[in-house]
Motif scaffolding. Sequence first.
Motif, PDB file in Angstrom:
ATOM      1  N   THR A 141       0.833  -1.202   0.000  1.00 50.71           N
ATOM      2  CA  THR A 141       0.000   0.000   0.000  1.00 50.71           C
ATOM      3  C   THR A 141       0.866   1.250   0.000  1.00 50.71           C
ATOM      4  OG1 THR A 141      -1.705  -1.167   1.263  1.00 50.71           O
ATOM      5  CG2 THR A 141      -1.848   1.229   1.183  1.00 50.71           C
ATOM      6  N   GLN A 142       0.572   2.149  -0.926  1.00 51.28           N
ATOM      7  CA  GLN A 142       1.251   3.441  -0.984  1.00 51.28           C
ATOM      8  C   GLN A 142       0.242   4.547  -0.728  1.00 51.28           C
ATOM      9  OE1 GLN A 142       3.327   3.510  -4.820  1.00 51.28           O
ATOM     10  NE2 GLN A 142       5.210   3.017  -3.713  1.00 51.28           N
ATOM     11  N   TYR A 143       0.764   5.648  -0.195  1.00 43.12           N
ATOM     12  CA  TYR A 143      -0.102   6.743   0.242  1.00 43.12           C
ATOM     13  C   TYR A 143       0.323   8.037  -0.433  1.00 43.12           C
ATOM     14  CZ  TYR A 143      -1.084   3.348   3.914  1.00 43.12           C
ATOM     15  OH  TYR A 143      -1.429   2.205   4.592  1.00 43.12           O
ATOM     16  N   HIS A 144      -0.656   8.743  -1.005  1.00 43.39           N
ATOM     17  CA  HIS A 144      -0.403  10.051  -1.605  1.00 43.39           C
ATOM     18  C   HIS A 144      -0.794  11.098  -0.572  1.00 43.39           C
ATOM     19  CE1 HIS A 144      -0.965  12.904  -5.301  1.00 43.39           C
ATOM     20  NE2 HIS A 144       0.090  13.201  -4.568  1.00 43.39           N
ATOM     21  N   VAL A 145       0.213  11.810  -0.058  1.00 43.03           N
ATOM     22  CA  VAL A 145       0.018  12.676   1.103  1.00 43.03           C
ATOM     23  C   VAL A 145       0.274  14.142   0.743  1.00 43.03           C
ATOM     24  CG1 VAL A 145       0.758  13.140   3.476  1.00 43.03           C
ATOM     25  CG2 VAL A 145       0.725  10.788   2.617  1.00 43.03           C
ATOM     26  N   TRP A 190       4.004  10.165  -3.417  1.00 40.69           N
ATOM     27  CA  TRP A 190       3.600   8.826  -2.997  1.00 40.69           C
ATOM     28  C   TRP A 190       4.670   8.202  -2.111  1.00 40.69           C
ATOM     29  CZ3 TRP A 190      -1.099   6.588  -3.912  1.00 40.69           C
ATOM     30  CH2 TRP A 190      -1.909   7.191  -4.884  1.00 40.69           C
ATOM     31  N   LYS A 193       4.245   3.319   3.713  1.00 41.44           N
ATOM     32  CA  LYS A 193       4.007   3.815   5.061  1.00 41.44           C
ATOM     33  C   LYS A 193       5.300   3.921   5.862  1.00 41.44           C
ATOM     34  CE  LYS A 193       0.366   3.476   8.519  1.00 41.44           C
ATOM     35  NZ  LYS A 193      -0.770   2.666   9.024  1.00 41.44           N
ATOM     36  N   SER A 201       2.807   8.606   9.585  1.00 43.65           N
ATOM     37  CA  SER A 201       2.285   7.248   9.414  1.00 43.65           C
ATOM     38  C   SER A 201       1.171   6.961  10.404  1.00 43.65           C
ATOM     39  CB  SER A 201       3.417   6.229   9.605  1.00 43.65           C
ATOM     40  OG  SER A 201       4.382   6.352   8.590  1.00 43.65           O
ATOM     41  N   ILE A 204      -2.162   8.915   9.396  1.00 44.17           N
ATOM     42  CA  ILE A 204      -2.954   8.482   8.238  1.00 44.17           C
ATOM     43  C   ILE A 204      -3.433   7.042   8.374  1.00 44.17           C
ATOM     44  CG2 ILE A 204      -1.709  10.049   6.710  1.00 44.17           C
ATOM     45  CD1 ILE A 204      -0.205   7.612   5.620  1.00 44.17           C
ATOM     46  N   SER A 209      -9.314   7.833   2.077  1.00 44.62           N
ATOM     47  CA  SER A 209      -8.799   8.579   0.932  1.00 44.62           C
ATOM     48  C   SER A 209      -9.576   9.863   0.719  1.00 44.62           C
ATOM     49  CB  SER A 209      -8.872   7.715  -0.329  1.00 44.62           C
ATOM     50  OG  SER A 209      -8.000   6.616  -0.225  1.00 44.62           O
ATOM     51  N   LEU A 228      -4.786  12.809   3.360  1.00 42.74           N
ATOM     52  CA  LEU A 228      -4.500  11.579   2.620  1.00 42.74           C
ATOM     53  C   LEU A 228      -5.298  11.638   1.327  1.00 42.74           C
ATOM     54  CD1 LEU A 228      -3.315   8.775   2.294  1.00 42.74           C
ATOM     55  CD2 LEU A 228      -5.221   7.867   3.639  1.00 42.74           C
ATOM     56  N   THR A 231      -4.846   6.247  -1.986  1.00 43.30           N
ATOM     57  CA  THR A 231      -3.983   5.094  -1.739  1.00 43.30           C
ATOM     58  C   THR A 231      -3.966   4.232  -2.998  1.00 43.30           C
ATOM     59  OG1 THR A 231      -5.767   3.723  -0.849  1.00 43.30           O
ATOM     60  CG2 THR A 231      -4.511   5.063   0.726  1.00 43.30           C
TER      61      THR A 231
END
Length: 272
Positions: A141-145, A190, A193, A201, A204, A209, A228, A231
């Motif tokens: 899992t990747q997160y666009h923050v 991106w 975590k 971390s 979020i 999303s 966030l 994802t």
Amino acid sequence: MRRVVTLLFALMASLLVATGSAGAADPALKERVLATVNGKPLTAEMLAFYTQRRLADGSAKGDDAGRAPNLINDLVALEIMAQQAEKQGLQNDGDLQLMIDLTRKNLLAQNLMQGYLRDNPVTDTELHEAYELIKSRLYGTQYHVFHIQVAEEARARELIAQLKSGARFDELARTHSQDPTGRSGGDLGWFGKDQLPAEFSSAIGSARSGAVVEEPVKSSHGWHVIQLAATREQTPPGFAESRDSLEGLVRNQRLQAFVAKLRSQAKIEQPQ
């Protein structure tokens, strides 16, 4: 001249990875003279080594059958020019002497590192450990923050209230964020975590999303309003297809540790 030194260092760094050690010399090659230039012999051993380096840096190529080119004429020309340079006293030029000294050190260091890697080969266990670490950090899992960084908690809470009232996150970031990412609307990009600061971390972890985190987050840089944006799931490449890059990564880490150990054992004095 100093730019030449810089370029030479870059070349030597590439040769360290690309060519490895030349191995033990063949006595027959050492004794076989291919040409003489003003009485100076050029041996088959010299030509073999010269050809190896030219192939490695891409300045020479083999034929379609994979056979190495015959570079004896190039080696003769190199010897002629070197002898002429010495006749003109160019070896006494200060910048050239510096270049020769630095090149000597660079070649010695190159051979030291090659020998260290040869005596300490990378193991399959290390490769699998590196693969699992990279997989856990960069894939899954990747997160666009997005974030807005301010100095005070009260200011961060005011911005969260404005966002709840319909304000645009990117506009508030451009206006109020003290972080350089404010110019791009607070976009951090991106991340896996494990790549994010621990405070981010944690914040979020339960966010959905598109949502703004309800509470401001404190870090060593200030207070942050965090969104966030999205994802996604990132599938890692297989171990086999990653093997070459993993070997390079582990080798580099090993060399860094080796150099750090040598540095810790050296007496280094740097005048203030």
